[in-house]
Design an enzyme around this catalytic site. Structure first.
Site, PDB file in Angstrom:
ATOM      1  N   ARG A 169      28.079  35.366  43.853  1.00 42.04           N
ATOM      2  CA  ARG A 169      29.063  36.052  42.929  1.00 42.04           C
ATOM      3  C   ARG A 169      29.382  35.526  41.815  1.00 42.04           C
ATOM      4  O   ARG A 169      29.572  35.724  40.599  1.00 42.04           O
ATOM      5  CB  ARG A 169      30.071  36.687  43.808  1.00 42.04           C
ATOM      6  N   LYS A 185      42.150  39.951  39.477  1.00 42.86           N
ATOM      7  CA  LYS A 185      42.004  41.374  38.750  1.00 42.86           C
ATOM      8  C   LYS A 185      42.550  42.645  39.254  1.00 42.86           C
ATOM      9  O   LYS A 185      43.391  43.338  38.931  1.00 42.86           O
ATOM     10  CB  LYS A 185      40.519  41.599  38.357  1.00 42.86           C
ATOM     11  N   ARG A 237      41.297  36.595  51.867  1.00 48.75           N
ATOM     12  CA  ARG A 237      41.579  37.922  51.436  1.00 48.75           C
ATOM     13  C   ARG A 237      41.400  39.009  52.403  1.00 48.75           C
ATOM     14  O   ARG A 237      40.288  38.811  53.402  1.00 48.75           O
ATOM     15  CB  ARG A 237      40.853  38.498  50.123  1.00 48.75           C
ATOM     16  N   ARG A 252      36.262  41.961  53.648  1.00 52.60           N
ATOM     17  CA  ARG A 252      34.981  42.816  52.834  1.00 52.60           C
ATOM     18  C   ARG A 252      33.815  41.760  53.096  1.00 52.60           C
ATOM     19  O   ARG A 252      33.741  40.632  53.101  1.00 52.60           O
ATOM     20  CB  ARG A 252      35.352  42.385  51.320  1.00 52.60           C
ATOM     21  N   ARG A 295      30.931  44.310  32.842  1.00 55.37           N
ATOM     22  CA  ARG A 295      30.477  42.902  33.541  1.00 55.37           C
ATOM     23  C   ARG A 295      29.290  42.617  32.800  1.00 55.37           C
ATOM     24  O   ARG A 295      28.938  41.608  33.572  1.00 55.37           O
ATOM     25  CB  ARG A 295      30.089  43.110  35.017  1.00 55.37           C
TER      26      ARG A 295
HETATM   27  P1  AP5 Z   1      42.048  40.161  43.935  1.00 55.17           P
HETATM   28  O1  AP5 Z   1      43.178  40.751  43.377  1.00 55.17           O
HETATM   29  O2  AP5 Z   1      41.407  40.706  45.046  1.00 55.17           O
HETATM   30  O3  AP5 Z   1      40.903  39.527  43.024  1.00 55.17           O
HETATM   31  P2  AP5 Z   1      40.130  40.271  42.427  1.00 55.17           P
HETATM   32  O4  AP5 Z   1      39.850  39.385  41.053  1.00 55.17           O
HETATM   33  O5  AP5 Z   1      40.231  41.773  42.342  1.00 55.17           O
HETATM   34  O6  AP5 Z   1      38.663  39.980  43.299  1.00 55.17           O
HETATM   35  P3  AP5 Z   1      37.430  40.742  43.644  1.00 55.17           P
HETATM   36  O7  AP5 Z   1      36.760  39.964  44.887  1.00 55.17           O
HETATM   37  O8  AP5 Z   1      37.567  41.912  43.901  1.00 55.17           O
HETATM   38  O9  AP5 Z   1      36.325  40.258  42.655  1.00 55.17           O
HETATM   39  P4  AP5 Z   1      35.072  40.742  42.401  1.00 55.17           P
HETATM   40  O10 AP5 Z   1      34.600  40.905  40.724  1.00 55.17           O
HETATM   41  O11 AP5 Z   1      34.154  39.799  43.030  1.00 55.17           O
HETATM   42  O12 AP5 Z   1      34.555  42.094  43.090  1.00 55.17           O
HETATM   43  P5  AP5 Z   1      34.498  43.561  42.746  1.00 55.17           P
HETATM   44  O13 AP5 Z   1      35.036  44.667  44.027  1.00 55.17           O
HETATM   45  O14 AP5 Z   1      35.127  43.827  41.482  1.00 55.17           O
HETATM   46  O15 AP5 Z   1      42.787  38.829  44.621  1.00 55.17           O
HETATM   47  C1  AP5 Z   1      41.819  38.153  45.618  1.00 55.17           C
HETATM   48  C2  AP5 Z   1      42.898  37.553  46.909  1.00 55.17           C
HETATM   49  O16 AP5 Z   1      43.746  36.541  46.241  1.00 55.17           O
HETATM   50  C3  AP5 Z   1      43.797  38.807  47.390  1.00 55.17           C
HETATM   51  O17 AP5 Z   1      44.074  38.193  48.682  1.00 55.17           O
HETATM   52  C4  AP5 Z   1      45.184  38.446  46.758  1.00 55.17           C
HETATM   53  O18 AP5 Z   1      46.129  38.951  47.609  1.00 55.17           O
HETATM   54  C5  AP5 Z   1      45.082  37.068  46.533  1.00 55.17           C
HETATM   55  N1  AP5 Z   1      45.670  36.718  45.064  1.00 55.17           N
HETATM   56  C6  AP5 Z   1      45.527  37.349  43.896  1.00 55.17           C
HETATM   57  N2  AP5 Z   1      46.296  36.855  43.096  1.00 55.17           N
HETATM   58  C7  AP5 Z   1      47.195  35.648  43.636  1.00 55.17           C
HETATM   59  C8  AP5 Z   1      47.711  34.734  43.040  1.00 55.17           C
HETATM   60  N3  AP5 Z   1      48.378  34.586  41.804  1.00 55.17           N
HETATM   61  N4  AP5 Z   1      48.269  33.755  43.947  1.00 55.17           N
HETATM   62  C9  AP5 Z   1      48.082  33.709  45.230  1.00 55.17           C
HETATM   63  N5  AP5 Z   1      47.331  34.789  45.925  1.00 55.17           N
HETATM   64  C10 AP5 Z   1      46.738  35.754  44.833  1.00 55.17           C
HETATM   65  O19 AP5 Z   1      33.108  43.738  42.816  1.00 55.17           O
HETATM   66  C11 AP5 Z   1      32.377  43.773  44.097  1.00 55.17           C
HETATM   67  C12 AP5 Z   1      30.881  44.005  43.862  1.00 55.17           C
HETATM   68  O20 AP5 Z   1      30.725  45.355  43.167  1.00 55.17           O
HETATM   69  C13 AP5 Z   1      30.467  43.049  42.795  1.00 55.17           C
HETATM   70  O21 AP5 Z   1      29.942  41.936  43.406  1.00 55.17           O
HETATM   71  C14 AP5 Z   1      28.900  43.964  42.204  1.00 55.17           C
HETATM   72  O22 AP5 Z   1      28.073  43.913  42.982  1.00 55.17           O
HETATM   73  C15 AP5 Z   1      29.632  45.291  42.150  1.00 55.17           C
HETATM   74  N6  AP5 Z   1      30.271  45.632  40.830  1.00 55.17           N
HETATM   75  C16 AP5 Z   1      31.508  45.893  40.850  1.00 55.17           C
HETATM   76  N7  AP5 Z   1      31.756  46.172  39.505  1.00 55.17           N
HETATM   77  C17 AP5 Z   1      30.579  46.215  39.008  1.00 55.17           C
HETATM   78  C18 AP5 Z   1      29.936  46.469  37.704  1.00 55.17           C
HETATM   79  N8  AP5 Z   1      30.883  46.764  36.557  1.00 55.17           N
HETATM   80  N9  AP5 Z   1      28.693  46.400  37.438  1.00 55.17           N
HETATM   81  C19 AP5 Z   1      27.849  46.209  38.436  1.00 55.17           C
HETATM   82  N10 AP5 Z   1      28.256  45.935  39.676  1.00 55.17           N
HETATM   83  C20 AP5 Z   1      29.514  46.050  39.677  1.00 55.17           C
HETATM   84 MG    MG Z   2      39.149  43.260  43.213  1.00 55.17          MG
END
Ligand code: AP5
Ligand code: MG
Length: 218
Positions: free
Chosen positions: A163, A8, A119, A152, A83
């Site tokens: 997650r 994402k 990552r 992270r 979410r």
């Molecule tokens: P990356 O692009 O970082 O993936 P991502 O989908 O952004 O993964 P996240 O771990 O950030 O998602 P998440 O939903 O768990 O965490 P968030 O920060 O939103 O890619 C991942 C890796 O793969 C990278 O190394 C990248 O380089 C690589 N990659 C990407 N695409 C690739 C490809 N095509 N090929 C090869 N490699 C690739 O949320 C964290 C926490 O915050 C949540 O758990 C929750 O507690 C809280 N939170 C966030 N939003 C909310 C909300 N709306 N409501 C309540 N709590 C929330």
């Molecule tokens: Mg992310």
């Protein structure tokens, strides 16, 4: 939208770079607030990093504040929001015109775990790296801001399971919700970053009118 680690953030970075619609990541806003020790950050600190959703009240307050900024006026790319159903309803109340397009990025679970475990993230500006596919140019120093590149806290095998569970239980039902609304685009995220981005770009170009759409948000 999509499971943890599906890409994402990486896709939202691409959209921001090409079209100028700023990436608004609720995960990033939460991490920032915790880092800066703001009142909401202090509240979020005990909830973040465990794999469960942070309270809607906290997330919505951070999001409202961000979306009021000038750079979001012409549009923005949400990453990791909504979410759950109640967040989707709140978004509609906040900005009735949006979302205009929803991308659901589907990736096999095995690939997801590999990506998350390799990552790396900038501890200052949240820039995304990967020890295999996209390492920082200078050892563990962020290419963008010079901050420290770290792992992270929630990129840990036990928290990843939690997650994923949270995602299936609370976020996945939104796919049907947006499909019904007609704004959903299903994206296969198993390929490279370029391969995943290509169909997203196609949809955006169609919506925004090709070249004219590029940089529209700037
Ligand atoms: P990356 O692009 O970082 O993936 P991502 O989908 O952004 O993964 P996240 O771990 O950030 O998602 P998440 O939903 O768990 O965490 P968030 O920060 O939103 O890619 C991942 C890796 O793969 C990278 O190394 C990248 O380089 C690589 N990659 C990407 N695409 C690739 C490809 N095509 N090929 C090869 N490699 C690739 O949320 C964290 C926490 O915050 C949540 O758990 C929750 O507690 C809280 N939170 C966030 N939003 C909310 C909300 N709306 N409501 C309540 N709590 C929330
Ligand atoms: Mg992310």
């Amino acid at each position: 939208m999509g499971a943890p680690g599906c890409g994402k953030g990486s896709m939202a970075d691409r959209i921001e770079k090409e079209y100028g619609y700023p990436k608004v990541s609720t995960g990033g806003l939460l991490r920032d607030a915790v880092r800066n020790g703001t009142p909401l950050g202090l509240e979020a600190a005990s909830q973040l990093g465990k794999g469960k959703l942070v309270e809607d009240r906290i997330v919505l307050a951070l999001l409202r504040e961000r979306l009021e900024k000038e750079d979001c006026r012409a549009g923005y790319t949400l990453d990791g929001f909504p979410r759950n159903l109640s967040q989707a309803v709140s978004l509609k109340e906040m900005d009735g015109r949006r979302p205009e397009a929803v991308f659901d990025i589907a990736v096999d679970e095995e690939t997801i775990v590999k990506r998350i475990l390799s990552r790396l993230t900038c501890g200052r500006c949240d820039a995304i790296y990967n020890s295999v596919a996209k390492p920082p140019k200078n050892d563990m120093i962020c290419d963008v801001c010079g901050g420290p590149v770290i792992r992270r806290k929630d990129d840990d095998p036990v928290v990843i399971k939690e997650r994923m569970r949270t995602y299936h239980e609370q976020t996945e039902p939104l796919i049907a919700y947006y499909d019904k609304g007609g704004s959903l685009h299903r994206i296969d995220g198993n390929g490279t970053v370029d391969e995943t981005y290509a169909p997203i770009r196609k949809v955006l170009d169609r919506m925004l009118g090709g070249e004219r759409g590029r940089g529209a948000g700037r």
